[in-house]
Each structure stands twice: as structure tokens, then as C-alpha cells.
Write a protein that holds these residues in place. Structure first.
Motif, PDB file in Angstrom:
ATOM      1  N   PRO A  83     -33.438  12.814 -15.943  1.00 18.85           N
ATOM      2  CA  PRO A  83     -33.284  12.449 -14.523  1.00 18.85           C
ATOM      3  C   PRO A  83     -32.635  13.545 -13.671  1.00 18.85           C
ATOM      4  O   PRO A  83     -32.764  13.534 -12.468  1.00 18.85           O
ATOM      5  CB  PRO A  83     -32.393  11.214 -14.581  1.00 18.85           C
ATOM      6  N   LEU A  84     -31.896  14.475 -14.326  1.00 16.97           N
ATOM      7  CA  LEU A  84     -31.254  15.562 -13.596  1.00 16.97           C
ATOM      8  C   LEU A  84     -31.623  16.886 -14.250  1.00 16.97           C
ATOM      9  O   LEU A  84     -31.582  17.005 -15.475  1.00 16.97           O
ATOM     10  CB  LEU A  84     -29.726  15.400 -13.589  1.00 16.97           C
ATOM     11  N   PRO A  85     -31.956  17.902 -13.459  1.00 23.02           N
ATOM     12  CA  PRO A  85     -32.282  19.200 -14.051  1.00 23.02           C
ATOM     13  C   PRO A  85     -31.036  19.873 -14.626  1.00 23.02           C
ATOM     14  O   PRO A  85     -29.948  19.786 -14.056  1.00 23.02           O
ATOM     15  CB  PRO A  85     -32.848  19.994 -12.868  1.00 23.02           C
ATOM     16  N   GLN A  86     -31.219  20.532 -15.753  1.00 19.78           N
ATOM     17  CA  GLN A  86     -30.146  21.303 -16.364  1.00 19.78           C
ATOM     18  C   GLN A  86     -30.771  22.347 -17.274  1.00 19.78           C
ATOM     19  O   GLN A  86     -31.822  22.114 -17.879  1.00 19.78           O
ATOM     20  CB  GLN A  86     -29.203  20.412 -17.182  1.00 19.78           C
ATOM     21  N   PHE A  87     -30.126  23.512 -17.357  1.00 23.41           N
ATOM     22  CA  PHE A  87     -30.634  24.607 -18.169  1.00 23.41           C
ATOM     23  C   PHE A  87     -29.509  25.091 -19.077  1.00 23.41           C
ATOM     24  O   PHE A  87     -28.375  25.272 -18.631  1.00 23.41           O
ATOM     25  CB  PHE A  87     -31.115  25.766 -17.285  1.00 23.41           C
ATOM     26  N   ILE A  88     -29.828  25.317 -20.344  1.00 25.74           N
ATOM     27  CA  ILE A  88     -28.854  25.803 -21.314  1.00 25.74           C
ATOM     28  C   ILE A  88     -29.496  26.937 -22.104  1.00 25.74           C
ATOM     29  O   ILE A  88     -30.625  26.794 -22.598  1.00 25.74           O
ATOM     30  CB  ILE A  88     -28.407  24.695 -22.283  1.00 25.74           C
ATOM     31  N   VAL A  89     -28.817  28.047 -22.237  1.00 28.83           N
ATOM     32  CA  VAL A  89     -29.304  29.136 -23.083  1.00 28.83           C
ATOM     33  C   VAL A  89     -28.158  29.623 -23.956  1.00 28.83           C
ATOM     34  O   VAL A  89     -26.985  29.548 -23.584  1.00 28.83           O
ATOM     35  CB  VAL A  89     -29.879  30.311 -22.267  1.00 28.83           C
ATOM     36  N   SER A  90     -28.522  30.141 -25.139  1.00 25.19           N
ATOM     37  CA  SER A  90     -27.546  30.742 -26.041  1.00 25.19           C
ATOM     38  C   SER A  90     -28.112  32.027 -26.605  1.00 25.19           C
ATOM     39  O   SER A  90     -29.304  32.105 -26.926  1.00 25.19           O
ATOM     40  CB  SER A  90     -27.204  29.786 -27.186  1.00 25.19           C
TER      41      SER A  90
END
Length: 216
Positions: A83-90
Motif C-alpha cells: 500500500p505504500l512505496p518503499q525501496f531497500i538496497v544492500s
């Protein structure tokens, strides 16, 4: 979601009855080596996913849709759209979390606890799984294989994790946290071992966002 990256969810499974200590230790070692061998074959993993979170009373409290990419060694990308945009990178050393709605980026160090989180099984080192987990394996029919991982460390970020494979391809993760909350991550449109450019793991965000560095 960062919650999946750092916490966990899983249905308690009816694996085989408890074994004597020495026998159980050998069974865990053998299962860990088998799982590690399967995961090592994944030089890259891409999939769409649906994540469902269920509370301790069995009520669904959240459903999230997104996409992930993982590439050894250490590269991970996670994007949610609903429902909400989110971005995660490692990159194997740090994790960057970008929340567009908050106009905020949080940068976390990958300490020893976070290094053993479920998401990193697809991109991190898996040679010593038996050192970090008690591992149990069972087959379900001729095509489905399940592994249950129970962390050995008392301060682990999750209580148990189940990985389900069909014909050697990871289809689902189920994790349980210490409050009894369950997360179910189901994968679709899975692509294995296809080349992914390094730039796919760069997180782009506009100028002016707040950048918070987690000192821990």
C-alpha cells in the motif's frame, strides 16, 4: 518492507519428532549443508512477491506487493508498491531504506544480527548455516521440500523461518517473531541466475530528502 528485512514470521510446522542430542546435531548439520548447497546455486534471484502479515490471533493485518532482486555476493534490492512505496538496497555492508512518502532515507550498518536475517540468505554467505541455526528438513511429496531454521542466538531478530522449495526453486518464506506475529512471503515470476547489472542495486532518490544514518 524493512520489517521483513529485519524481523520474521512463520507457521510452526509439524516436522519430525525430537531426536537425541547427538543425532539431532548431525541431522541439523546435514540439513544445513543440503540447504546451503541449494542456495549457493542461486547466483541471482529475481521475483515479484506478496507479503501477508498475520497477528498472534490469526487476523491478517497487512498485505504488501513488490519486487526483489538478489545477487551474490551481498547485493539486495527490495521495492514495494502497495500500500505504500518503499525501496531497500544492500551492498553487503550497509542497508539503505528510502520512504518516498516521508521524503526520508535511513542508512543502517549490517551488524552481526542483521547479517543473519532471512533476506540475506539469497545474497549473503551460506556456508556456515549450522553455526547460526538449527536446521530441519522434510519432503512434501516428490517436488516440494521444506527447511525450518531456528536461530541459535537468543537475541535473534526472528524465532523461526521456513523456506519452501518446489523442484529446487524457492517459492515461499514464512517467519515468526517473538510476539507470535507471522509473515508469509510468496514469490511469483521467479527468474534464477540471470545476469543483473550492478547499477540495478543503486538507490536513486531526489535531492532534498532527509538522510538519517543509524549509528548502531
Amino acid at each position: 518492507m524493512i520489517r521483513f528485512f529485519s524481523v520474521a514470521l512463520a507457521v510452526i510446522l509439524s516436522f519430525s519428532a525430537p531426536l537425541a542430542s547427538a543425532e539431532a546435531g548431525e541431522a541439523s548439520r546435514a540439513a544445513a549443508e543440503q540447504l546451503a548447497g541449494m542456495l549457493r546455486d542461486y547466483q541471482s534471484y529475481q521475483a515479484d512477491f506478496i507479503q501477508i502479515v498475520v497477528n498472534e490471533s490469526g487476523t491478517q493485518v497487512q498485505e504488501t506487493h513488490g519486487r526483489l532482486m538478489a545477487k551474490r555476493p551481498g547485493l539486495f534490492y527490495w521495492e514495494t508498491s502497495k500500500p505504500l512505496p518503499q525501496f531497500i538496497v544492500s551492498d553487503g555492508d550497509t542497508v539503505e531504506v528510502y520512504d518516498p512518502d516521508l521524503e526520508q532515507v535511513t542508512i543502517h550498518n549490517l551488524d552481526d544480527r542483521v547479517q543473519t536475517t532471512p533476506a540475506l540468505l539469497l545474497s549473503g554467505e551460506v556456508a556456515n548455516l549450522n553455526d547460526s541455526y538449527e536446521v530441519y528438513e522434510r519432503g512434501v511429496g516428490t517436488r516440494v521440500q521444506e527447511f525450518k531454521l531456528v536461530p541459535r542466538a537468543p537475541d535473534s531478530l526472528f524465532v523461526s523461518l521456513r523456506l519452501s522449495f518446489e523442484n529446487g526453486v524457492l517459492q515461499e518464506m514464512r517467519m515468526q517473531d517473538s510476539l507470535g506475529q507471522l509473515s508469509i512471503l510468496s514469490f511469483d515470476d521467479i527468474v534464477l541466475n540471470e545476469s543483473i547489472e550492478q547499477g540495478a542495486f543503486d538507490l536513486d532518490y531526489p535531492e532534498g530528502v532527509d538522510i538519517i544514518r543509524d549509528a548502531g
